[in-house]
Design a protein around this motif. Structure first.
Motif, mmCIF file in Angstrom:
data_model
loop_
_atom_site.group_PDB
_atom_site.id
_atom_site.type_symbol
_atom_site.label_atom_id
_atom_site.label_comp_id
_atom_site.label_asym_id
_atom_site.label_seq_id
_atom_site.Cartn_x
_atom_site.Cartn_y
_atom_site.Cartn_z
ATOM 1 N N GLU A 135 0.838 -1.202 0.000
ATOM 2 C CA GLU A 135 0.000 0.000 0.000
ATOM 3 C C GLU A 135 0.874 1.254 0.000
ATOM 4 N N PHE A 136 1.926 1.227 0.793
ATOM 5 C CA PHE A 136 2.861 2.353 0.864
ATOM 6 C C PHE A 136 3.505 2.602 -0.502
ATOM 7 N N LEU A 137 3.947 1.531 -1.185
ATOM 8 C CA LEU A 137 4.581 1.667 -2.486
ATOM 9 C C LEU A 137 3.581 2.071 -3.558
ATOM 10 N N THR A 138 2.331 1.627 -3.429
ATOM 11 C CA THR A 138 1.295 2.043 -4.373
ATOM 12 C C THR A 138 1.075 3.548 -4.293
ATOM 13 N N HIS A 139 1.036 4.075 -3.064
ATOM 14 C CA HIS A 139 0.873 5.524 -2.892
ATOM 15 C C HIS A 139 2.077 6.279 -3.448
ATOM 16 N N LEU A 140 3.260 5.694 -3.321
ATOM 17 C CA LEU A 140 4.447 6.310 -3.906
ATOM 18 C C LEU A 140 4.317 6.371 -5.422
ATOM 19 N N HIS A 141 3.771 5.325 -6.014
ATOM 20 C CA HIS A 141 3.605 5.271 -7.471
ATOM 21 C C HIS A 141 2.538 6.245 -7.962
ATOM 22 N N THR A 142 1.428 6.322 -7.275
ATOM 23 C CA THR A 142 0.307 7.123 -7.772
ATOM 24 C C THR A 142 0.403 8.601 -7.412
ATOM 25 N N ASP A 143 1.043 8.933 -6.274
ATOM 26 C CA ASP A 143 1.049 10.313 -5.804
ATOM 27 C C ASP A 143 2.413 10.811 -5.341
ATOM 28 N N LEU A 144 3.432 9.947 -5.371
ATOM 29 C CA LEU A 144 4.768 10.305 -4.881
ATOM 30 C C LEU A 144 4.709 10.777 -3.429
ATOM 31 N N HIS A 145 3.693 10.341 -2.689
ATOM 32 C CA HIS A 145 3.476 10.729 -1.292
ATOM 33 C C HIS A 145 3.345 12.238 -1.131
ATOM 34 N N LEU A 146 2.841 12.882 -2.175
ATOM 35 C CA LEU A 146 2.559 14.312 -2.122
ATOM 36 C C LEU A 146 1.072 14.514 -1.893
ATOM 37 N N PRO A 147 0.651 15.688 -1.416
ATOM 38 C CA PRO A 147 -0.780 15.932 -1.173
ATOM 39 C C PRO A 147 -1.591 15.773 -2.454
ATOM 40 N N ARG A 148 -2.770 15.197 -2.301
ATOM 41 C CA ARG A 148 -3.669 15.058 -3.450
ATOM 42 C C ARG A 148 -4.443 16.353 -3.660
ATOM 43 N N PRO A 149 -4.748 16.709 -4.910
ATOM 44 C CA PRO A 149 -4.476 15.948 -6.133
ATOM 45 C C PRO A 149 -3.142 16.285 -6.800
ATOM 46 N N PHE A 150 -2.319 17.109 -6.142
ATOM 47 C CA PHE A 150 -1.120 17.625 -6.806
ATOM 48 C C PHE A 150 -0.125 16.505 -7.137
ATOM 49 N N GLY A 151 0.006 15.527 -6.226
ATOM 50 C CA GLY A 151 0.883 14.407 -6.513
ATOM 51 C C GLY A 151 0.415 13.615 -7.714
ATOM 52 N N ARG A 152 -0.901 13.398 -7.797
ATOM 53 C CA ARG A 152 -1.460 12.660 -8.942
ATOM 54 C C ARG A 152 -1.238 13.427 -10.247
ATOM 55 N N TYR A 153 -1.411 14.731 -10.212
ATOM 56 C CA TYR A 153 -1.175 15.536 -11.413
ATOM 57 C C TYR A 153 0.285 15.472 -11.844
ATOM 58 N N LEU A 154 1.201 15.513 -10.874
ATOM 59 C CA LEU A 154 2.625 15.444 -11.202
ATOM 60 C C LEU A 154 2.968 14.110 -11.849
ATOM 61 N N VAL A 155 2.411 13.019 -11.327
ATOM 62 C CA VAL A 155 2.657 11.708 -11.923
ATOM 63 C C VAL A 155 2.076 11.652 -13.340
ATOM 64 N N GLY A 156 0.907 12.232 -13.529
ATOM 65 C CA GLY A 156 0.338 12.285 -14.873
ATOM 66 C C GLY A 156 1.208 13.070 -15.838
ATOM 67 N N PHE A 157 1.760 14.196 -15.356
ATOM 68 C CA PHE A 157 2.670 14.980 -16.193
ATOM 69 C C PHE A 157 3.926 14.185 -16.532
ATOM 70 N N LEU A 158 4.421 13.384 -15.574
ATOM 71 C CA LEU A 158 5.576 12.537 -15.854
ATOM 72 C C LEU A 158 5.257 11.508 -16.933
ATOM 73 N N GLY A 159 4.000 11.066 -16.987
ATOM 74 C CA GLY A 159 3.594 10.176 -18.072
ATOM 75 C C GLY A 159 3.720 10.848 -19.425
ATOM 76 N N VAL A 160 3.347 12.117 -19.494
ATOM 77 C CA VAL A 160 3.501 12.879 -20.748
ATOM 78 C C VAL A 160 4.978 13.017 -21.105
ATOM 79 N N VAL A 161 5.813 13.325 -20.114
ATOM 80 C CA VAL A 161 7.253 13.449 -20.341
ATOM 81 C C VAL A 161 7.830 12.130 -20.859
ATOM 82 N N MET A 162 7.390 11.031 -20.283
ATOM 83 C CA MET A 162 7.877 9.723 -20.707
ATOM 84 C C MET A 162 7.462 9.429 -22.144
ATOM 85 N N MET A 163 6.240 9.783 -22.521
ATOM 86 C CA MET A 163 5.809 9.603 -23.909
ATOM 87 C C MET A 163 6.688 10.403 -24.856
ATOM 88 N N MET A 164 6.978 11.654 -24.517
ATOM 89 C CA MET A 164 7.832 12.495 -25.350
ATOM 90 C C MET A 164 9.238 11.916 -25.441
#
Length: 438
Positions: A135-164
């Protein structure tokens, strides 16, 4: 001008894509590695909960299992006592052979409380007494243990960076076909790492692209959804919600007797014999507007966009709405496949093992690419001092994450209260050791 690679690019265009690929990897490499590696381990959060928590490994004769309504009533009584008030909204995971008993998550006042109920004895175990490492590692993956929703947005942005990064990497790879089968073990560690990076990048291209795209959609959905509502429904959120999940009803404050859930589950499964009910979501429990959403998946394994949701009134048993992605055209099917594709929610354990291996390969590609870029610049004139700390940060951060994850999983098995301290302390020590060594 000489053209380069299978895409027939000019040397100038090739260099631009190469620079873009290099800088994207160098700037976001460590964050991408954290997301990729933690996500690879998080695949098994549901499968290994009984290993981490032996007390929820409920076993007994199948014929002796209690009725769903009996289990649910015991969980609700326990949650009411904890909250000092009646719970109204909660999510239920039905008992499965490999995942223990009935699990209930109650929502209220910004908190989530979880309990497990033994399907054979009805005893209730407070689920918040022991957090799992997965559960701890899942939260690290989805939110980087940052406050929601900002952590989730950052991870989503990293997905865009990875695509590029993936697209620019392919365009900047002039021998992409030839290098499919080229792996040379050279005296130079950097050159060997370069070959490894190309190999895992090419062979893992499809998996990496799927993970990057689906991760970006999931992470940025909170930002994308308003634009979709604005364009498709003229900004009317109510119409958009009703189009996807049916009409919504507000709590009236009038109490009502709740229908038993077991007959509702049996009725739906009789209507859909190829499916099974796996989870339930209850809204406004105890109110005359109360309803339950029965989520179904196709047996024996969940298939892409094969899930359905049936909303049923708990006051009179009327079916309020049936939601399925399979009957709304290609666009709906594609959107419905995003989460199953990203989290391997179809195909069973065999597919998760394929995802696990592919995730490790993807993580290796990210780590080697970043370190290659740093080492190339360290070897240039005056580059050693300039890139020394950056190289140590990436090396210590990557290796430290691997070791810290293993330590936290071990702690989760034997001492759950030590999961987070063990993880952060191990990672900090290894990162610091990497930076102070020459």
């Amino acid at each position: 001008m000489k053209k380069l690679g299978p895409f027939n690019l000019s040397r100038d265009a090739f260099q631009r894509f190469y620079d873009l690929h290099s800088w994207l990897g160098s700037v976001s490499g460590l964050a991408l590695f954290i997301c990729a590696f933690s996500g690879t381990l998080a695949l098994f959060e549901r499968d290994l909960v009984a290993w981490e928590r032996p007390e929820v490994r409920f076993t007994g004769p199948e014929a002796g299992s209690l009725d769903v309504d009996q289990l649910l009533s015991r969980a609700i009584v326990h949650l009411d006592e904890i909250h000092d008030h009646a719970v109204h909204d909660f999510f239920v995971t039905l008992p499965l052979k490999n995942q223990g008993g009935l699990q209930v998550r109650a929502f209220g006042e910004g908190e989530v409380h979880k309990v497990h109920v033994d399907p054979y004895t009805g005893s209730v175990l407070d689920g918040d007494t022991k957090r799992t490492a997965f559960e701890f590692l899942t939260h690290l993956h989805t939110d980087l243990h940052l406050p929601r929703p900002f952590g989730r947005y950052l991870v989503g942005f990293l997905g865009v960076v990875m695509m590029m990064s993936l697209i620019s990497g392919v365009l900047a790879h002039p021998k992409i076909i030839k290098d499919l089968f080229l792996l040379r073990w050279r005296p130079s560690l950097r050159l060997t790492a370069s070959d490894v990076h190309k190999q895992v990048g090419v062979w893992g291209l499809v998996f990496g692209s799927v993970m990057a795209f689906t991760g970006a959609v999931i992470g940025l959905l909170g930002l994308i959804a308003p634009a979709m509502v604005l364009s498709a429904f003229g900004g009317d959120v109510g119409k958009a919600t009703e189009a996807f999940s049916g009409p919504r009803f507000e709590e009236t404050g009038v109490t009502a007797e709740m229908l038993p859930v077991a007959p509702l589950i049996e009725r739906v499964q009789d209507q859909r014999p190829d499916f099974r009910v796996t989870t339930l979501f209850f809204s406004h429990w105890g109110d005359e507007s109360a309803e339950v959403t029965l989520n179904l998946e196709r047996a024996p394994y969940r298939q892409l966009t094969a899930g359905e949701s049936h909303r049923v009134s708990l006051a009179d048993g009327e079916t309020l709405y049936v939601s399925t992605f399979t009957e709304r055209g290609l666009g709906s099917r594609l959107f419905g496949s995003v989460q199953p594709l990203h989290y391997a929610l179809f195909g069973g354990l065999g597919l998760k093992l394929i995802y696990f291996i592919s995730g490790l390969v993807l993580s290796l590609g990210i780590a080697t690419g970043t370190l290659i870029w740093i080492e190339r610049r360290r070897s240039s004139a005056g580059g050693r001092d300039r890139y020394f700390w950056l190289g140590r940060l990436h090396l210590g951060g990557s290796l430290g994450l691997v070791v810290a994850s293993a330590v936290s999983i071990a702690a989760g098995r034997f001492a759950s209260e030590a999961i987070e301290p063990a993880f952060w302390l191990t990672w900090a020590v290894l990162l610091g050791f990497s930076c102070i060594t020459s």
